[in-house]
Design an enzyme around this catalytic site. Structure first.
Site, PDB file in Angstrom:
ATOM      1  CG  ASP A  99      -3.225   0.975  -4.806  1.00  0.00           C
ATOM      2  OD1 ASP A  99      -2.487   0.319  -4.047  1.00  0.00           O
ATOM      3  OD2 ASP A  99      -4.447   0.743  -4.900  1.00  0.00           O
ATOM      4  CD  GLU A 165      -4.965  -3.608  -0.904  1.00  0.00           C
ATOM      5  OE1 GLU A 165      -5.726  -4.477  -0.422  1.00  0.00           O
ATOM      6  OE2 GLU A 165      -5.087  -2.389  -0.630  1.00  0.00           O
TER       7      GLU A 165
END
Length: 425
Positions: A99, A165
């Site tokens: 991400d 994350e």
């Protein structure tokens, strides 16, 4: 005669190892351009946590092209690839986070992110400002290298491409914790897990590590202070929640400066946001503070949180108001298993050179890789991404954050060899 045959057998084994080792090195070297191109694509097309749809599609397409067993949609957008070696044996997992962040990029790069989106009601750019684009590209390269050399694997490799994350959006679940809940470490059951994080202030060619507590447990807290609103010219007729907030902030810092045993491990309490009031001459009824706690020792973590819960309402009461504090656990301590770290350290030293593998102190940054490490032994290390000679690297999570492409090949070498050595030891 028996001694001669044994010697010949050993010689053949050595020659075979040399040939396979040479082929592995050749395959790693030949993947570099692909890894760089993948990284540029992900950097130019970043996606926020739990929204990594195109990223996941590109990862899955690559893993399927290698003939791996592939599962998609894990923890919303996560991708898992499974590579079975020539023999059954242990199962090792390799993890990359995928991400990006709500940061508007300022770098002048040919693959600069121009993506704009809305995040929590505010228009913002989207940028891989923490290096997850490199992690994803590195692990895709490792998957291709190990697939070509699966005869070296006495066991199974599970490639975990993890979303969110940086944390899922408010009201959603995601990240490593949700992947674990959905069974990412099962079927086949993982015996150990490895991960890396590229670093903008670590020179290319360098690896840094620490046994035990490596990155901090992270708690997010919200403190709500209630007072009594009144006119700013007559504070004695009310109870000022802004003053109480200031006293609380001051008091919380004494937990760190006077109660935490900092000679053992560091700890941090930070208030990052305060919201209160509407006008210069109005004392408001309430205020809100949002912050974070970082600890590297479980006992210290328990002490700090306990004392914060005791102190916040007590300080507010002393000044005529009331306050409550609510905690949200973001990550656990990123704890490198001592035995696994000692076992695999020679692999990193052989790959990078002993002088280029550095023992470092813990950092108060946080990583949800820690949730995997709570379930199975794990080893997490830092990979150099700073151009040699650069004296002004920009921090992670900033618009000027930059990583040198030359740092990624060492990441491919490291994760590939860690998997091989772990399964074959």
């Amino acid at each position: 005669m028996k001694i001669l045959l044994t010697s010949l057998t050993l010689l053949c084994a050595v020659n075979l190892f040399s040939q396979t080792d040479a082929q592995l090195k050749k395959d790693i070297a030949s993947i570099e351009n692909k890894v760089i191109n993948w990284r540029h694509y992900f950097h130019e097309n970043p996606e926020l946590s739990n929204r990594e749809y195109e990223t996941a599609e590109k990862i899955a397409e690559h893993l399927k092209s290698l003939g791996l067993e592939v599962e998609t949609g894990v923890a919303h957008t996560g991708v898992i690839g499974i590579l079975r070696g020539k023999e059954t044996g242990k199962v090792v997992a390799l993890r990359a986070d995928i991400d990006a962040l709500p940061v508007t990029e300022r770098n002048d790069l040919p693959f600069k992110s121009e993506v704009v989106t809305e995040f929590l009601g505010t228009e913002t750019g989207v940028m891989h400002a923490c290096g997850h684009d490199t992690h994803t590209a590195i692990l895709m390269g490792v998957a291709e290298v190990l697939t070509k050399n699966k005869d070296l694997l006495n066991g199974t490799v599970k490639f975990i491409f993890q979303p969110a994350e940086e944390g899922p959006p408010p009201g959603e679940k995601g990240g490593a914790g949700l992947m674990i809940t959905e069974g990412v470490l099962k079927n086949p059951d993982v015996d150990a897990i490895f991960g890396l994080h590229i670093n903008s202030s670590t020179p290319v060619g360098t690896i840094r590590y620490k046994p035990g507590g490596t990155m901090a447990a992270v708690e997010r807290f919200v403190i709500t202070v209630n007072g009594k609103g009144t006119h700013g010219s007559a504070p004695w007729t009310g109870v000022d929640p802004i003053l109480i907030s200031a006293k609380i902030i001051d008091g919380l810092q004494t937990i760190i400066s006077r109660e935490a045993k900092l000679v053992e491990e560091p700890a941090v309490i930070t208030v990052g946001k305060i919201t209160a009031g509407t006008r210069f001459n109005i004392i408001p009824e309430s205020s809100e503070m949002i912050g974070t706690v970082r600890t590297l020792d479980p006992d210290m973590r328990e002490m700090v949180i306990r004392r914060m819960k005791e102190m916040v309402p007590a300080i507010a009461k002393a000044y005529g108001g009331n306050a409550e504090i609510v905690f949200q656990n973001n990550t656990a301590i990123t704890f490198n298993d001592l035995e696994l770290t000692a076992e695999m350290l020679p692999t990193l030293q052989n790959i990078a050179g002993t002088d280029n593998v550095e023992l470092v102190k813990a950092t108060t940054g946080g990583e949800d890789f820690s949730f995997f490490q709570e379930e199975v032994p794990g080893f997490y290390f830092f990979l150099g991404g700073m151009t040699p000679g650069n004296t002004t690297p920009y921090p992670h999570h900033t618009p000027d954050f930059m990583i040198d492409d030359d740092g990624m090949l060492l990441g491919v070498k490291s994760l590939s060899q860690l998997a091989i050595d772990y399964l074959n030891n």
